[in-house]
Scaffold this motif. Structure first.
Motif, PDB file in Angstrom:
ATOM      1  N   PHE A  83       0.834  -1.163   0.146  1.00  0.00           N
ATOM      2  CA  PHE A  83      -0.007  -0.080  -0.011  1.00  0.00           C
ATOM      3  C   PHE A  83       0.883   1.351  -0.039  1.00  0.00           C
ATOM      4  N   SER A  84       2.344   1.017  -0.204  1.00  0.00           N
ATOM      5  CA  SER A  84       2.964   2.292  -0.087  1.00  0.00           C
ATOM      6  C   SER A  84       2.652   3.106  -1.308  1.00  0.00           C
ATOM      7  N   SER A  85       2.691   4.271  -1.321  1.00  0.00           N
ATOM      8  CA  SER A  85       2.464   5.451  -2.063  1.00  0.00           C
ATOM      9  C   SER A  85       3.373   5.372  -3.275  1.00  0.00           C
ATOM     10  N   ASP A  86       4.598   5.101  -2.896  1.00  0.00           N
ATOM     11  CA  ASP A  86       5.686   5.013  -4.209  1.00  0.00           C
ATOM     12  C   ASP A  86       5.217   3.670  -5.100  1.00  0.00           C
ATOM     13  N   LEU A  87       4.434   2.875  -4.698  1.00  0.00           N
ATOM     14  CA  LEU A  87       4.310   1.875  -5.586  1.00  0.00           C
ATOM     15  C   LEU A  87       3.438   2.240  -6.909  1.00  0.00           C
ATOM     16  N   ASN A  88       3.094   1.823  -7.940  1.00  0.00           N
ATOM     17  CA  ASN A  88       2.192   1.976  -8.787  1.00  0.00           C
ATOM     18  C   ASN A  88       1.011   1.011  -8.314  1.00  0.00           C
ATOM     19  N   ASN A  89       0.150   1.173  -9.317  1.00  0.00           N
ATOM     20  CA  ASN A  89      -1.269   0.407  -8.832  1.00  0.00           C
ATOM     21  C   ASN A  89      -1.102  -1.122  -8.721  1.00  0.00           C
ATOM     22  N   SER A  90      -0.095  -1.549  -9.092  1.00  0.00           N
ATOM     23  CA  SER A  90       0.244  -3.020  -8.692  1.00  0.00           C
ATOM     24  C   SER A  90       0.381  -3.244  -7.336  1.00  0.00           C
ATOM     25  N   ASP A 110      -2.530  -4.280 -14.772  1.00  0.00           N
ATOM     26  CA  ASP A 110      -1.434  -3.845 -13.726  1.00  0.00           C
ATOM     27  C   ASP A 110      -1.532  -4.138 -12.462  1.00  0.00           C
ATOM     28  N   ARG A 111      -2.711  -5.127 -12.067  1.00  0.00           N
ATOM     29  CA  ARG A 111      -2.991  -5.186 -10.626  1.00  0.00           C
ATOM     30  C   ARG A 111      -2.789  -6.701 -10.064  1.00  0.00           C
ATOM     31  N   THR A 112      -2.331  -6.588  -8.891  1.00  0.00           N
ATOM     32  CA  THR A 112      -2.392  -7.973  -8.402  1.00  0.00           C
ATOM     33  C   THR A 112      -3.552  -8.437  -7.658  1.00  0.00           C
ATOM     34  N   THR A 128     -11.869 -16.622 -20.055  1.00  0.00           N
ATOM     35  CA  THR A 128     -11.281 -15.651 -20.726  1.00  0.00           C
ATOM     36  C   THR A 128     -10.293 -14.757 -20.054  1.00  0.00           C
ATOM     37  N   ALA A 129      -9.764 -15.123 -18.686  1.00  0.00           N
ATOM     38  CA  ALA A 129      -9.190 -14.488 -17.867  1.00  0.00           C
ATOM     39  C   ALA A 129      -7.474 -14.439 -18.196  1.00  0.00           C
ATOM     40  N   THR A 130      -6.925 -13.041 -18.151  1.00  0.00           N
ATOM     41  CA  THR A 130      -5.642 -13.191 -18.039  1.00  0.00           C
ATOM     42  C   THR A 130      -5.242 -12.509 -16.795  1.00  0.00           C
TER      43      THR A 130
END
Ligand code: GLY
Ligand code: MN
Ligand code: MN
Length: 480
Positions: free
Chosen positions: A27-34, A134-136, A155-157
């Motif tokens: 959750f740290s702010s310097d990470l991107n959306n992932s 781009d998400r985990t 259909t998921a990737t």
């Protein structure tokens, strides 16, 4: 959100907060959306018995229910921690199912019913998660790769997938430990139903010629009160079977027995109650049965009176053993040593082999107790809570004393406990207690800011119990 909805959205936020404290880097702010994960949970799939067209009984996945309030199979949910968005996926309506089983909720009805941001259909799930490249995605179970789940994910990737993530599981378990007002209202209802059913068993004991009659009486009155599921298989024991902690065979005749032990709890909307009462057949306590009952009652009331935030549960469990030892020294079952020496010998574990209680919630033995089942110290091995109490925890307080040859014999032979511990037992006097079998008294208790609230109201006063057994009449409110 209205207050009559199960608070799924708040639960999702609580789990997120727990996850954040377990694993802040996500959750740290310097990470991107992932860095901000998406939770993906599934309810169990409906499954038929092998070679049979009948479905296996369904029991909702507790973590799924916690995040949805939905009690149906074949569903999914996602919670997007970045956008605080909770989506419930329901199976499309199947005409053949409707013919056999009736109409399920429509999407519109589901939108009214559940505290979620959106209702969608399960075939939409695969493409919905795929656009979040781009998400985990976190799951608690290996559901994505499971062959039987293929249709939902065809259909998921996935950008980043963390299946069976231990941090998410821990976050769910810790979140579930403390109950909110909505959950407590469900647990109060479960407790009330159990109170009534226990009183019915008490008042009808004279008609119970076999343990199975007690089982039937309890379940019958639970169902009449609207509780179709028991929290666990009722434990209905008489005489020596009272010494088996989880005796669910429930098939012995009661004639000539001293005590009936019933450990049974109704479930209400997936929330449990777990209550044990011990009754004298014919309303007559034998001298030995009454002395053991009074001792267990003292263990329970002394331990319960100390329940409050900050108390280490180990300490109350130890107190229960100390009171047991004092009582056994007075009765003469223990001899030849001081209370301290006998406690040190661990011989009291022969008579109280289980723990003082456990967390209670959707599961009877609920989450986050942090038990240590490989503790080398016999006194604590089966203690299911190894932490300090905090407000909002629901726990059971359930001391017992049992006369089980299977458990006691290894201690008498010196195979368990400290060397020489067996010398503290008066074997001759012990003979008088085998037919008592066992006594356990169990109530469901909320840890409050200042102490506790006992949800269990069915009497445990031995004289009152005897009177109800004899008269066949429970308090008036039981019949309402
Ligand atoms: N009903 C099982 C227990 O008391 O833990
Ligand atoms: Mn219990
Ligand atoms: Mn129980």
């Amino acid at each position: 959100m209205t207050s009559d909805k199960y608070p799924a959205k708040q639960h999702a936020r609580t789990v997120t907060k727990q996850l954040f404290s377990l694993q802040p880097k996500f959750f740290s702010s310097d990470l991107n959306n992932s860095g901000s994960p998406l939770f993906l949970l599934a309810s169990p799939q409906s499954v038929n018995w092998p070679f049979c067209d009948q479905q296996q009984p369904f029991r909702q996945n507790r973590n799924f229910y916690y995040l949805s309030g939905c009690d149906r199979p074949d569903c999914y949910l996602t919670y997007d921690t970045l956008n605080d968005k909770l989506v419930l996926y329901l199976p499309p309506i199947d005409d053949e199912d409707v013919m056999w089983s009736g109409m399920p909720e429509t999407i519109l009805e589901a939108q009214e019913h559940y505290d979620v941001d959106e209702i969608r259909l399960t075939p939409q799930l695969g493409s919905d998660v795929s656009i979040l490249v781009d998400r985990t995605v976190f799951t608690v179970e290996p559901l994505v790769k499971a062959e039987t789940r293929k249709e939902a994910f065809i259909t998921a990737t996935f950008g980043h997938l963390r299946e069976s993530d231990p941090f998410l599981l821990s976050a769910l378990e810790e979140a579930r430990l403390t109950k909110d007002e909505y959950e407590l209202s469900l647990m109060r209802r479960a407790s009330l139903i159990s109170d009534k059913a226990h009183y019915r068993v008490m008042a009808n004991l004279k008609e119970a010629f076999n343990e199975t009659h007690v089982h039937a009486e309890f379940v019958y009155h639970s169902i009449r009160e609207g509780s179709k599921n028991q929290s666990y298989d009722p434990i209905c024991c008489s005489g020596r079977t009272c010494s088996t902690l989880h005796w669910v065979t429930n098939d012995q005749d009661t004639a000539g027995k001293q005590l009936l032990l019933i450990d049974a709890g109704a479930e209400w909307k997936n929330y449990a109650s777990d209550v044990t009462r011990v009754l004298p057949f014919n309303g007559e306590w034998t001298k030995e049965a009454r002395s053991i009952y009074d001792l267990v009652l003292k263990m329970q009331s002394e331990c319960m009176s100390r329940v409050r935030p900050g108390i280490l549960w180990d300490d109350l469990h130890l107190l229960a053993h100390e009171i047991l030892i004092e009582g056994f020294l007075e009765l003469g079952i223990f001899k030849g040593g001081s209370k301290e020496e006998i406690l040190e010998s661990r011989i009291s574990a022969a008579f109280l082999p289980h723990g003082l209680g456990h967390t209670l919630g959707m599961d009877t033995h609920d989450t986050a107790g942090h038990a240590n089942y490989s503790d080398p110290d016999l006194l604590f091995r089966y203690l299911r809570i190894r932490r300090k109490l905090i407000p909002g925890m629901m726990i059971t307080v359930e001391p017992g004393v049992y006369f089980s040859p299977f458990v006691i014999d290894p201690f008498l032979k010196g195979e368990l406990g400290q060397p020489g511990a067996e010398k503290y037992i008066d074997r001759l006097l012990l003979e008088k207690y085998w037919d008592v079998g066992g006594v356990r008294i169990e109530d469901d208790v909320l840890v409050t800011e200042n102490g506790f609230e006992n949800f269990t109201k069915v009497t445990k006063d031995p004289d009152e119990i005897a009177e109800i057994v004899k008269s066949g009449k429970a308090p008036d409110w039981v019949y309402v």
